[in-house]
Structure formats: structure tokens, C-alpha cells
Design a protein around this motif. Structure first.
Motif, short mmCIF file in Angstrom:
data_model
loop_
_atom_site.label_atom_id
_atom_site.label_comp_id
_atom_site.label_asym_id
_atom_site.label_seq_id
_atom_site.Cartn_x
_atom_site.Cartn_y
_atom_site.Cartn_z
N TYR A 92 0.85 -1.19 0.00
CA TYR A 92 0.00 0.00 0.00
C TYR A 92 0.89 1.24 0.00
N GLY A 93 0.86 1.97 -1.08
CA GLY A 93 1.75 3.12 -1.27
C GLY A 93 1.55 4.25 -0.28
N TYR A 94 0.36 4.36 0.27
CA TYR A 94 0.08 5.41 1.24
C TYR A 94 -0.97 4.88 2.21
N PRO A 95 -1.04 5.43 3.41
CA PRO A 95 -1.92 4.88 4.45
C PRO A 95 -3.39 4.77 4.06
N GLU A 96 -3.90 5.72 3.30
CA GLU A 96 -5.31 5.67 2.92
C GLU A 96 -5.62 4.48 2.01
N ALA A 97 -4.61 3.96 1.34
CA ALA A 97 -4.83 2.80 0.46
C ALA A 97 -4.94 1.50 1.26
N CYS A 98 -4.48 1.54 2.50
CA CYS A 98 -4.54 0.34 3.35
C CYS A 98 -5.98 0.11 3.78
N PRO A 99 -6.49 -1.10 3.59
CA PRO A 99 -7.89 -1.36 3.94
C PRO A 99 -8.13 -1.31 5.45
N GLU A 100 -9.39 -1.26 5.80
CA GLU A 100 -9.79 -1.30 7.21
C GLU A 100 -9.31 -2.62 7.83
N PRO A 101 -9.18 -2.65 9.16
CA PRO A 101 -8.60 -3.82 9.83
C PRO A 101 -9.20 -5.18 9.45
N GLU A 102 -10.51 -5.26 9.34
CA GLU A 102 -11.14 -6.56 9.03
C GLU A 102 -10.74 -7.04 7.63
#
Length: 159
Positions: free
Chosen positions: A12-22
Motif C-alpha cells: 500500500y503506497g500510502y496509508p489511505e490505500a490500506c484497507p480497514e482492519p477486518e
């Protein structure tokens, strides 16, 4: 858990691209990571996200000041780790507030002493969360092959 953090950084190039924990947990499970390690990593990442949303304390920059580590930090962060953090801060890679966030996240790791290779990944993740531009030479240093010596970190995950 460190290998999961490296995987998240590379995926994930930036934090917003990282999905929610589940959803992230499902993706990590599909990638073959251990469920206990996934839970630890998700909790650690949630703490990292929480730090980003908190109001930052005012830390006055002063070239004559220095960081004094408490006993617990002194025990868990080796001389190499403390020296590496001082070097990066002096070089302007991050400021005093980022240093404090890095130390907090290092102390949040499970286990005993935090190795230099782990602190490098933590620095990388804190800078990633803050969306800081990282010089390519610094990035190379943070993702050096010496991290391979850490159990659970594969060379293919670092490049």
C-alpha cells in the motif's frame, strides 16, 4: 509481525490505500500469514493510525536539547537503535515529534529488546503513516538486507 509491516508498506503506497482492519486481516490471511501475527500487526497498525489522528504535543526544537530515555526504553532499545534514531534525527530525516512516535511504536512491539532491523521498519512505517517523503538513500538504509537476519522476514519481501 515485522514481516507483516513490511508487506503492508510494500503493498500500500500510502496509508489511505490500506484497507480497514477486518479487510486487511482477510488479505493477510490469504497471503499466508499466521493469525496470531496478523492480530498483533493489526493492533500495532491501529495504534499507529491512532497516533496520526491525535493532537500533536508541542515539542520545541532546540539544537542543544537531547533525548533522555526512561529505564524501560533504555532496556528495550539497544545502543544501536538509540544511536540510529539520533543519527536520523540529526540528519533531518524526521523531527522530535516523529522520534517520539517511533519510540512509542517500538515500545508497543511485543517481546523484549527491539533490534536495529525492527527499528528500521518502525521508522519506515511511522514515516509512511505521516506520508513523509523519504530520500531514496534513506529508504535503502531502512530496507537493507540485514533485516533478513530477523526471524520471519524474507529477502523477497524487502525488494
Amino acid at each position: 509481525m515485522i514481516d507483516i509491516l513490511v508487506y503492508v508498506f510494500e503493498s500500500y503506497g500510502y496509508p489511505e490505500a490500506c484497507p480497514e482492519p477486518e479487510q486487511l486481516a482477510r488479505k493477510l490471511t490469504a497471503a499466508g500469514f499466521d493469525p496470531e501475527e496478523i492480530d498483533s500487526a493489526i493492533e500495532w497498525l491501529s495504534g499507529l493510525r491512532g497516533m496520526a489522528s491525535e493532537a500533536a504535543p508541542a515539542i520545541a526544537p532546540n539544537g542543544r536539547s537531547f533525548r533522555v530515555y526512561c529505564e524501560a526504553e533504555f532496556v528495550r532499545l539497544s545502543v544501536e537503535c538509540r544511536g540510529f534514531l539520533a543519527l536520523l534525527e540529526d540528519a533531518g530525516v524526521f523531527d522530535a515529534l516523529s522520534r517520539e512516535r517511533i519510540i512509542e511504536r517500538a515500545m508497543a512491539l511485543p517481546g523484549g529488546e527491539v533490534s536495529l532491523s525492527k527499528i528500521k521498519v518502525i521508522v519506515l512505517m511511522v514515516l509512511w503513516q505521516q506520508q513523509e517523503n523519504v530520500d531514496s538513500l534513506v529508504l535503502d538504509e531502512l530496507l537493507t538486507d540485514e533485516s533478513i537476519d530477523e526471524p520471519g522476514i524474507e529477502q523477497s519481501e524487502l525488494h
